[in-house]
Design a protein around this motif. Structure first.
Motif, PDB file in Angstrom:
ATOM      1  N   ALA A 250      23.018  69.693 -51.366  1.00 49.65           N
ATOM      2  CA  ALA A 250      21.597  70.024 -51.487  1.00 49.65           C
ATOM      3  C   ALA A 250      21.356  70.958 -52.668  1.00 49.65           C
ATOM      4  N   VAL A 251      22.227  71.950 -52.839  1.00 48.35           N
ATOM      5  CA  VAL A 251      22.076  72.897 -53.950  1.00 48.35           C
ATOM      6  C   VAL A 251      22.351  72.217 -55.288  1.00 48.35           C
ATOM      7  N   LEU A 252      23.439  71.446 -55.368  1.00 47.28           N
ATOM      8  CA  LEU A 252      23.777  70.764 -56.623  1.00 47.28           C
ATOM      9  C   LEU A 252      22.738  69.718 -56.993  1.00 47.28           C
ATOM     10  N   ALA A 253      22.236  68.995 -56.003  1.00 50.00           N
ATOM     11  CA  ALA A 253      21.225  67.966 -56.285  1.00 50.00           C
ATOM     12  C   ALA A 253      19.941  68.590 -56.800  1.00 50.00           C
ATOM     13  N   ALA A 254      19.622  69.780 -56.342  1.00 46.95           N
ATOM     14  CA  ALA A 254      18.430  70.468 -56.848  1.00 46.95           C
ATOM     15  C   ALA A 254      18.591  70.802 -58.325  1.00 46.95           C
ATOM     16  N   GLY A 255      19.779  71.222 -58.708  1.00 45.56           N
ATOM     17  CA  GLY A 255      20.009  71.600 -60.093  1.00 45.56           C
ATOM     18  C   GLY A 255      20.266  70.435 -61.022  1.00 45.56           C
ATOM     19  N   TRP A 256      21.017  69.438 -60.552  1.00 50.20           N
ATOM     20  CA  TRP A 256      21.430  68.331 -61.418  1.00 50.20           C
ATOM     21  C   TRP A 256      20.502  67.125 -61.357  1.00 50.20           C
ATOM     22  N   LEU A 257      19.855  66.910 -60.239  1.00 50.63           N
ATOM     23  CA  LEU A 257      19.022  65.717 -60.070  1.00 50.63           C
ATOM     24  C   LEU A 257      17.536  66.035 -59.955  1.00 50.63           C
ATOM     25  N   GLY A 258      17.211  67.295 -59.743  1.00 51.26           N
ATOM     26  CA  GLY A 258      15.816  67.660 -59.558  1.00 51.26           C
ATOM     27  C   GLY A 258      15.292  67.393 -58.163  1.00 51.26           C
ATOM     28  N   GLU A 259      16.199  67.080 -57.205  1.00 54.08           N
ATOM     29  CA  GLU A 259      15.744  66.915 -55.830  1.00 54.08           C
ATOM     30  C   GLU A 259      15.289  68.265 -55.284  1.00 54.08           C
ATOM     31  N   LYS A 260      14.160  68.285 -54.615  1.00 50.93           N
ATOM     32  CA  LYS A 260      13.586  69.534 -54.132  1.00 50.93           C
ATOM     33  C   LYS A 260      14.467  70.149 -53.049  1.00 50.93           C
ATOM     34  N   LEU A 261      14.806  71.424 -53.228  1.00 52.29           N
ATOM     35  CA  LEU A 261      15.615  72.142 -52.253  1.00 52.29           C
ATOM     36  C   LEU A 261      14.678  72.716 -51.189  1.00 52.29           C
ATOM     37  N   THR A 262      14.407  71.918 -50.179  1.00 54.29           N
ATOM     38  CA  THR A 262      13.428  72.302 -49.170  1.00 54.29           C
ATOM     39  C   THR A 262      14.067  73.110 -48.049  1.00 54.29           C
ATOM     40  N   ARG A 263      13.213  73.803 -47.310  1.00 51.12           N
ATOM     41  CA  ARG A 263      13.684  74.541 -46.145  1.00 51.12           C
ATOM     42  C   ARG A 263      14.275  73.592 -45.111  1.00 51.12           C
ATOM     43  N   THR A 264      13.713  72.376 -45.036  1.00 52.57           N
ATOM     44  CA  THR A 264      14.221  71.388 -44.074  1.00 52.57           C
ATOM     45  C   THR A 264      15.662  71.015 -44.386  1.00 52.57           C
ATOM     46  N   LYS A 265      15.971  70.798 -45.669  1.00 55.55           N
ATOM     47  CA  LYS A 265      17.337  70.428 -46.057  1.00 55.55           C
ATOM     48  C   LYS A 265      18.317  71.557 -45.748  1.00 55.55           C
ATOM     49  N   LEU A 266      17.910  72.778 -46.076  1.00 57.71           N
ATOM     50  CA  LEU A 266      18.791  73.908 -45.807  1.00 57.71           C
ATOM     51  C   LEU A 266      18.998  74.107 -44.307  1.00 57.71           C
ATOM     52  N   THR A 267      17.909  73.954 -43.552  1.00 55.34           N
ATOM     53  CA  THR A 267      18.015  74.103 -42.102  1.00 55.34           C
ATOM     54  C   THR A 267      18.921  73.033 -41.510  1.00 55.34           C
TER      55      THR A 267
END
Length: 296
Positions: A99-116
């Motif tokens: 989730a963290v890498l995809a936010a940085g490398w792909l621009g996928e939104k790092l949402t609270r739902t993903k982290l939860t």
């Protein structure tokens, strides 16, 4: 359907721990990793009769080392040195890493739902597999964590780069690259394969190579390309779930109330993630450009 087929891969991988402990010869993790990857890759290359072109020679090598070479080596080191539950728990950090890498490398939104979902899944795995008597081996812990990092990087790069050819072709290139990386290391550290391999040993290697690698990775990489990277990573929680259920069903390991609660949490996390996954996910622009001419 894409989600269900992708889920088959971590379910199959969940049987790796019991196959390793019950069928494979002891103390040969690198041999297991090499025999799991290189023969399966060569078989697929022979079937598809295609080789990488241009930049995909080095890209396939990078992906093969991350997804196959480094990951397999560290996976089997952890499997030999740790109880399956401990190794699976450490590996369950992968959804958070993706989730963290995809936010940085792909621009996928790092949402609270993903982290939860990542944290909840990790809690569920811990309840499912960690036992008070579980021993901790430093090298095994480092190997399990390193394998999770390698696989997370490989998943995100696979999504970022797309694929220039058919699914079987790109899968075969990675398996061969990973196998070629592993084979000389295995010979240097562990020596040649033992001459006294038994029938159960051979059946274990065949299962891991054909079912656990050629089939499972084909389904996995298909899902990586078609689903959000974070969704694919969450499916990895099925692996420790299956590992625990396999131990209960096949070698009579007990299931405690805490383990049943952990299983329920994992299934709930997967169900919520599935409900939030879009029915169809548009590939990255690079992936569209690279696949326009091959019928996808």
């Amino acid at each position: 359907m894409v989600l269900l087929l992708t889920a088959v891969a971590p379910c199959v991988w969940g049987t790796t721990y019991i196959i390793t402990s019950e069928l494979l010869p002891p103390d040969r993790p690198l041999l297991a990793a090499a025999l799991r990857s290189l023969p399966a890759g060569v078989l697929l290359v022979v079937l598809v009769r295609k080789l990488p072109q241009g930049s995909w020679w080095w890209r396939s090598s990078v992906l093969g080392v991350l997804n196959i070479g480094v990951f397999f080596a560290l996976l089997f080191i952890a499997a030999y040195r740790l109880p399956g539950g401990v190794a699976a728990t450490i590996g369950a950090v992968q959804p958070l890493l993706v989730a963290v890498l995809a936010a940085g490398w792909l621009g996928e939104k790092l949402t609270r739902t993903k982290l939860t979902a990542g944290v909840t899944g990790l809690v569920g795995v811990a309840l499912l597999v960690l036992q008070a008597q579980a021993r901790l081996d430093l090298l095994g812990v480092v190997a399990a964590l390193g394998g999770a990092v390698a696989m997370a990087c490989g998943v995100v790069l696979t999504k970022k780069w797309g694929r220039p050819d058919t699914l079987l072709a790109t899968t075969s290139w990675q398996l061969v690259a990973g196998g070629l990386f592993l084979t000389p290391i295995a010979f240097l550290i562990e020596g040649p394969p033992p001459a006294d391999l038994t029938l159960p040993n051979l059946l274990g290697y065949l299962y891991l190579g054909i079912i656990g690698t050629a089939l499972a990775y084909t389904l996995w990489f298909r899902g990586v390309h078609l689903l959000p990277a974070s969704t694919t990573a969450i499916l990895g929680l099925l692996s420790p779930l299956v590992a625990t259920l396999a131990g209960w069903a096949l070698i009579n390991q007990d299931l405690t109330p805490g383990q049943l609660l952990g299983a329920a949490i994992i299934l709930g996390t997967l169900a919520l993630s599935a409900l939030r996954t879009p029915r169809s996910v548009a590939p990255t622009s690079q992936h569209v450009a690279s696949t326009t001419g091959n019928g996808r």
